[in-house]
Design a protein around this motif. Sequence first.
Motif: not given
Lengths: 97, 153
Positions: A56-57, A61-63, A65-66, A68, B58, B61, B65, B75-77, B80-81
């Motif tokens: 990831i970057q 930038e993720g929260s 929760n993300q 986790q 979780q 989420h 998410d 690029y963000e989790p 990406l998921l």
Amino acid sequence: MKDSVILKMAEETCSILDQMMFHEPCDQLGASYNALIAAAQANHPDDAFLKALKPIQEPAEGSKNQMQILFTQLRIVLDALQATDGIDDRQGNGTST
Amino acid sequence: MGFCKDRSEAEDLSQEVLARVFRSMKSLEGGRGFVAWTRTIARNIGIDYCRKAAGGKQFEHWHQDARLDPPDVRYEPGRLLESESLAQEVRQAIDSLPPEQKDVVMKRYFENRKLEQIAEATGCPVGTVKSRLHAALRRIREFDESLSARRSG
């Protein structure tokens, strides 16, 4: 880095994230996540599921929760790989505490 | 019990506290420190509740998410998921597990509990928890493999 160390670090990160408030920044964890998936992929270069985990970057930038989800996903994928290959017993890792 | 989502959950927890106090009364010597002892029991039950709630949240989420709409290519989790869809596959795999295996997986990965803590919570020996977790992880792996095979085939 051994799988057991990767799993331990991912588990500890999840515990820390668990205790964090939703608004607390976790941008510094991106580097840690990237290092852990790189190490896991180096240990199992042919595994399709580990390959699906992309870096990831940084800073992330993720929260909370993300983050986790990412660390939990890494734990499950790596633990599942070990359970299937039966290497958890040999290395003393995987599903151990 | 102010952390509960609704009144009925708070009542359930209060009832559990009272039941545990009643069951463990014998261990309290001479009734000394009753208030602090009861408070400790309530606190432990509260912590268990919060852990369970956080784990479930979780897991929810995970699904939400992973389905974020990608408005751009940053690029963000979450994105990406979605792009890899691995999170959704793992979630489906977890959902397909037998209840006792799913419970162990939830406690281990979404509530971050140690095997010993899971054993205590479920009333099973650590060996049983270990074998359930092992079986669950194998199933998750097999589920994902068969899903991938179906997609590519």
